[in-house]
Design a protein around this motif. Structure first.
Motif, PDB file in Angstrom:
ATOM      1  N   THR A  25      -9.307   5.768   7.471  1.00 44.88           N
ATOM      2  CA  THR A  25      -8.648   7.068   7.519  1.00 44.88           C
ATOM      3  C   THR A  25      -7.834   7.281   6.244  1.00 44.88           C
ATOM      4  OG1 THR A  25      -8.449   6.855   9.905  1.00 44.88           O
ATOM      5  CG2 THR A  25      -7.058   8.500   8.866  1.00 44.88           C
ATOM      6  N   ARG A  26      -7.937   8.459   5.681  1.00 47.74           N
ATOM      7  CA  ARG A  26      -7.131   8.835   4.512  1.00 47.74           C
ATOM      8  C   ARG A  26      -5.965   9.684   4.986  1.00 47.74           C
ATOM      9  NH1 ARG A  26     -12.265  11.065   1.307  1.00 47.74           N
ATOM     10  NH2 ARG A  26     -13.350   9.097   1.021  1.00 47.74           N
ATOM     11  N   SER A  27      -4.841   9.549   4.312  1.00 47.55           N
ATOM     12  CA  SER A  27      -3.665  10.357   4.658  1.00 47.55           C
ATOM     13  C   SER A  27      -3.144  11.041   3.404  1.00 47.55           C
ATOM     14  CB  SER A  27      -2.557   9.490   5.257  1.00 47.55           C
ATOM     15  OG  SER A  27      -2.981   8.923   6.472  1.00 47.55           O
ATOM     16  N   LEU A  28      -2.864  12.315   3.528  1.00 50.47           N
ATOM     17  CA  LEU A  28      -2.319  13.113   2.431  1.00 50.47           C
ATOM     18  C   LEU A  28      -0.832  13.305   2.680  1.00 50.47           C
ATOM     19  CD1 LEU A  28      -2.777  14.926  -0.084  1.00 50.47           C
ATOM     20  CD2 LEU A  28      -3.187  16.804   1.501  1.00 50.47           C
ATOM     21  N   PHE A  29      -0.016  12.971   1.689  1.00 51.28           N
ATOM     22  CA  PHE A  29       1.423  13.142   1.785  1.00 51.28           C
ATOM     23  C   PHE A  29       1.812  14.391   0.998  1.00 51.28           C
ATOM     24  CE2 PHE A  29       0.600   8.720   2.532  1.00 51.28           C
ATOM     25  CZ  PHE A  29       1.482   8.385   3.541  1.00 51.28           C
ATOM     26  N   GLU A  30       2.619  15.224   1.610  1.00 53.39           N
ATOM     27  CA  GLU A  30       3.024  16.488   0.991  1.00 53.39           C
ATOM     28  C   GLU A  30       4.535  16.584   0.894  1.00 53.39           C
ATOM     29  OE1 GLU A  30       1.340  19.373   3.684  1.00 53.39           O
ATOM     30  OE2 GLU A  30      -0.535  19.446   2.542  1.00 53.39           O
ATOM     31  N   ALA A  37       0.670  12.636  -2.851  1.00 53.84           N
ATOM     32  CA  ALA A  37       0.072  11.295  -2.846  1.00 53.84           C
ATOM     33  C   ALA A  37      -0.988  11.215  -1.750  1.00 53.84           C
ATOM     34  CB  ALA A  37       1.143  10.236  -2.609  1.00 53.84           C
ATOM     35  N   VAL A  38      -1.904  10.252  -1.922  1.00 53.59           N
ATOM     36  CA  VAL A  38      -2.957  10.012  -0.936  1.00 53.59           C
ATOM     37  C   VAL A  38      -2.973   8.525  -0.624  1.00 53.59           C
ATOM     38  CG1 VAL A  38      -5.445  10.091  -0.499  1.00 53.59           C
ATOM     39  CG2 VAL A  38      -4.357  11.914  -1.809  1.00 53.59           C
ATOM     40  N   LEU A  39      -3.080   8.209   0.667  1.00 50.22           N
ATOM     41  CA  LEU A  39      -3.192   6.820   1.112  1.00 50.22           C
ATOM     42  C   LEU A  39      -4.659   6.552   1.426  1.00 50.22           C
ATOM     43  CD1 LEU A  39      -1.932   4.121   2.088  1.00 50.22           C
ATOM     44  CD2 LEU A  39      -1.737   5.201   4.356  1.00 50.22           C
ATOM     45  N   ILE A  40      -5.242   5.563   0.728  1.00 53.13           N
ATOM     46  CA  ILE A  40      -6.620   5.143   0.974  1.00 53.13           C
ATOM     47  C   ILE A  40      -6.624   3.625   1.135  1.00 53.13           C
ATOM     48  CG2 ILE A  40      -7.688   7.070  -0.270  1.00 53.13           C
ATOM     49  CD1 ILE A  40      -8.126   5.142  -2.639  1.00 53.13           C
TER      50      ILE A  40
END
Length: 89
Positions: A25-30, A37-40
């Motif tokens: 799962t990828r997570s986008l931080f806003e 930022a993006v968590l991969i």
């Protein structure tokens, strides 16, 4: 690159990281609706880094592009062609 120990993070953050690692799962931080930022997963990070490295190597990229073009034109060797005449067990 900064390193953090997962055990020092809050439970919610560890759950997010576990999801990323196990499920991809990828997570986008806003911030205020803007991406920052993006968590991969680490595996995805390595794959992306390798892709960037290949794309940045003009000679290697040209060879890959040439091979792709040959494949489109049907100019390919089969494994059997490469091992013809060799003893295969």
């Amino acid at each position: 690159m900064k390193k953090l120990d997962l055990l020092e993070l809050p439970d919610e953050a560890r759950d997010l990281l576990r999801e990323c690692e196990v499920q991809g799962t990828r997570s986008l931080f806003e911030r205020e609706g803007r991406p920052v930022a993006v968590l991969i997963s680490y595996d995805e990070y390595l794959a992306m880094s390798e892709t960037i490295e290949i794309a940045s190597d003009s000679l290697l990229f040209a060879r890959i592009s040439g091979a792709d073009e040959d494949a489109r034109k049907g100019k390919m060797l089969l494994v059997e062609d490469l091992i013809e005449g060799q003893d295969v067990e």
